[in-house]
Design an enzyme around this catalytic site. Structure first.
Site, short mmCIF file in Angstrom:
data_model
loop_
_atom_site.label_atom_id
_atom_site.label_comp_id
_atom_site.label_asym_id
_atom_site.label_seq_id
_atom_site.Cartn_x
_atom_site.Cartn_y
_atom_site.Cartn_z
N SER A 70 -0.12 -1.81 4.44
CA SER A 70 1.07 -2.42 3.87
C SER A 70 1.53 -3.60 4.73
O SER A 70 1.38 -3.56 5.95
CB SER A 70 2.17 -1.37 3.78
N THR B 3 -3.80 -13.32 -9.89
CA THR B 3 -3.62 -14.39 -8.90
C THR B 3 -3.03 -13.82 -7.62
O THR B 3 -2.07 -13.05 -7.66
CB THR B 3 -2.68 -15.47 -9.47
N ASN C 117 4.63 9.28 7.61
CA ASN C 117 5.79 8.39 7.54
C ASN C 117 7.09 9.06 7.93
O ASN C 117 8.05 8.40 8.27
CB ASN C 117 5.91 7.80 6.14
N HIS D 131 4.82 -4.99 4.75
CA HIS D 131 6.21 -5.02 5.21
C HIS D 131 6.51 -3.99 6.28
O HIS D 131 7.65 -3.88 6.74
CB HIS D 131 7.19 -4.89 4.03
N GLN E 112 1.57 3.33 8.02
CA GLN E 112 2.40 3.45 9.22
C GLN E 112 1.61 3.25 10.50
O GLN E 112 2.19 3.20 11.59
CB GLN E 112 3.07 4.84 9.26
N ALA F 114 0.74 -0.65 -0.08
CA ALA F 114 -0.02 0.56 0.19
C ALA F 114 -0.05 1.50 -1.02
O ALA F 114 -1.05 2.20 -1.23
CB ALA F 114 0.55 1.27 1.40
N THR F 115 1.00 1.52 -1.81
CA THR F 115 1.00 2.40 -2.99
C THR F 115 -0.12 1.99 -3.94
O THR F 115 -0.89 2.84 -4.44
CB THR F 115 2.36 2.36 -3.70
N CYS G 40 11.54 6.77 -0.28
CA CYS G 40 11.25 7.06 -1.69
C CYS G 40 11.96 8.32 -2.15
O CYS G 40 12.26 8.47 -3.32
CB CYS G 40 9.76 7.24 -1.89
#
Lengths: 85, 478
Positions: free
Chosen positions: B277, B317, B229, B279, B257, B149-150, B402
């Site tokens: 995202s 890739t 988040n 994960h 989220q 997502a970043t 973070c």
């Protein structure tokens, strides 16, 4: 689970047995809950086509559970604080 | 040199000194070392040696056991409960099962067009793209795989700003965005763009009238997160999308989220760009996606130049195993959204009700608009970091992963209007599909006990119990 036919019952038991092999507390308990809820939710299904589809799906899930249960044992982590010894 | 309980749980009246006791880096690493030593000692026969490199002495274990009995820790070589689902979620075993064949036999480069290895991986990657697209009602061609997502946030905001930058120099975002959106906006400010940071009300939502008033003829983009988040608050994305479409401004939403947890429809909500995202939905780390609308077309200046993969927007890739896992995680999330939602809601309702029964406790964000899996609670007169240290049996965070190393109080909670004391004492509980009700019961009992214990040590709490109004005290300055 008395309403289950022989084949379904065997599959149900095999799924629970495979779930019990998970060394990870969270995955093990999730699998138990998921299997039980799934069988309870589909208890009343009588359409043969639908039943066949559900059984095929469950057999695939059983294969996944067996493989991943083994992996979970090979790379086990220590128990969680909530687990009973 | 062990951490003494009295050091770990010391509460400094913050109001008096404007500072607080936070575990230093040395204390933290010592805490980790202690924990690893415990595990190593008790499980060295049973488990692989991956955690014990460089740390192992019997002395530490015995003194730790003494220490943990005084601190009341129940760890004893066990792992804490994981309750930080907003930071990351465990990889679902079904997802791992899908990924493993790509690490063992099907290792082709999905961009190789000349052999079977390439074709089979490409077809798996395209299947994954369909699953991700289906979860947000998009066309698979509109999904660009990224590293997370970043990257998607950077790509969307910088991409639009730079492509349309010659005519449009203004961007609107909010004060409670994730650091990667705010930092990207700051970067663009340095490059000559103007940025409006919309405030939020005390519930955590932006004011739609303020948003509409902030839109100017040279506004290129509005970037508002779908679900926050730290507090789990959902924005009124449908209305924001309608306003942006009316004014012909692109609408980007960071839905890291929200994706997979609540129903999202990019067409109904008029979303032009969306960050996703992997994960956070029980998929692997290091993979994500960016939805880029084709009609009406959104044009971006790519961050990565190269082989022209992903419609030329993101060369490089594709990490096929991660993408295939991400796709399977999205498929499961779609199939089981209602089931997971019901389970998580049941647990979070119980957690919120029980924790709010502790006196002087507030829940941050209006629960009516919050996703159930994210519960953010402030315990007044308890210092957040001290509580986290006391709750070593539970893996928790006081906010974003973070910023968890930083001492400053959460900027999200401050944006909500919480005073610094409450912002310092907040804890985020993240519930996932793998959380059990047994764990929630354990958490409730432990938190109740530790909060009471810490408050009993706190002179401030004593004063409050005696009926002294803390805010009226005039502290002497040295």
């Amino acid at each position: 689970m008395s309403s289950m036919s022989g084949e379904t019952l065997i599959l149900y038991r095999n799924l629970l047995r495979a779930a019990a092999k998970f060394s990870s507390y969270n995955f093990r308990n999730y699998a138990f809950r998921r299997i039980r809820d799934d069988f309870v939710a589909n208890k009343a299904v009588s359409d043969p086509e639908k039943l066949k589809e559900l059984l095929t799906n469950s057999r695939n899930q059983l294969d996944i559970l067996r493989r991943q249960g083994t992996i979970s044992q090979m790379y086990a982590s220590p128990e969680l604080v909530v687990e009973k010894i | 040199m062990l951490l003494k309980a009295s050091q770990a749980f010391k509460i400094v009246p913050r109001i008096a000194y404007g500072s607080r006791h936070v575990a230093t880096v040395a204390e933290r690493s010592e805490h980790v070392a202690n924990y690893l030593t415990q595990i190593t000692h008790q499980n060295s026969q049973k488990f692989r040696g991956r955690v014990n490199e460089g740390i192992a002495t019997g002395d530490m274990v015995s003194s730790l056991n003494q220490e943990s009995s005084t601190a009341g820790s129940t760890l004893n070589g066990k792992r804490p409960i994981y309750l930080d689902a907003q930071a990351t979620t465990p990889v679902d075993p079904r997802v791992l099962d899908y990924m493993l064949p790509l690490y063992t036999g099907e290792y082709g480069n999905p961009h190789s067009k000349t052999h079977l290895y390439g074709w089979e991986t490409e077809s798996l990657v395209e299947k994954a793209r369909e699953h991700v697209a289906a979860l947000i009602n998009a066309d698979p061609k509109e999904i660009i795989f990224t590293s997370g997502a970043t990257e998607s946030n950077n790509m969307s905001i910088k991409g639009v700003a730079k492509f349309y930058g010659s005519r449009k120099k203004h961007i609107i975002t909010s004060e409670i965005e994730h650091k990667c959106v705010i930092d990207t906006a700051r970067q663009l400010q340095n490059e000559g763009f103007e940025v409006t940071y919309l405030p939020v009300n005390k519930d955590g939502r932006i004011d739609l009238e303020q948003l509409e008033a902030a839109i100017r003829p040279d506004t290129a983009l509005v970037s508002i997160m779908y679900v926050n988040n730290e507090i789990g608050i959902t924005q009124d994305v449908d209305e924001i999308g309608r306003i942006c479409r009316k004014h012909k401004v692109f609408f980007h939403t960071d839905s890291a989220q929200a994706f997979g947890k609540i129903p999202i429809d990019v067409n109904k909500s008029n979303i032009d760009l969306m960050s996703i995202s992997g994960h956070k939905i029980y998929g692997p780390m290091g993979v994500g996606a960016c939805f880029v609308r084709r009609r009406p077309r959104v044009r971006l200046e790519p961050l990565m130049n190269g082989g022209g993969q992903e419609r030329g927007l993101r060369s490089g890739t594709l990490p096929a195993p991660s993408i295939v896992g991400f796709g399977e995680a999205a498929r499961i999330a779609k199939a089981e959204m209602a089931y997971d939602h019901a389970h998580i809601t049941r647990l979070s309702d119980k957690l919120v009700a029980s924790l709010l029964s502790i006196p002087e406790t507030v829940v941050n964000g209006d629960r009516k608009y919050c996703i159930p899996g994210c519960v953010n609670i402030s315990f007044a007169y308890v210092e957040g970091e001290s509580l986290l240290m006391a709750l070593r049996d539970i893996a928790l965070s006081s906010g974003s992963a973070c910023t968890s190393a930083s001492l400053e109080p959460s900027y999200v909670l401050r944006a909500l209007g919480a005073d610094d004391a409450l912002a310092h004492s907040s804890i985020r509980f993240g519930i996932s599909r793998f959380t059990t009700s047994e764990e929630i019961d354990f958490v409730i009992n432990t938190v109740k006990g530790k909060v009471e214990h810490l408050r009993n040590l706190s002179p401030l709490w004593e004063m409050v119990q005696e009926g002294i109004d803390i805010s009226k005290i005039e502290w002497s300055h040295h």
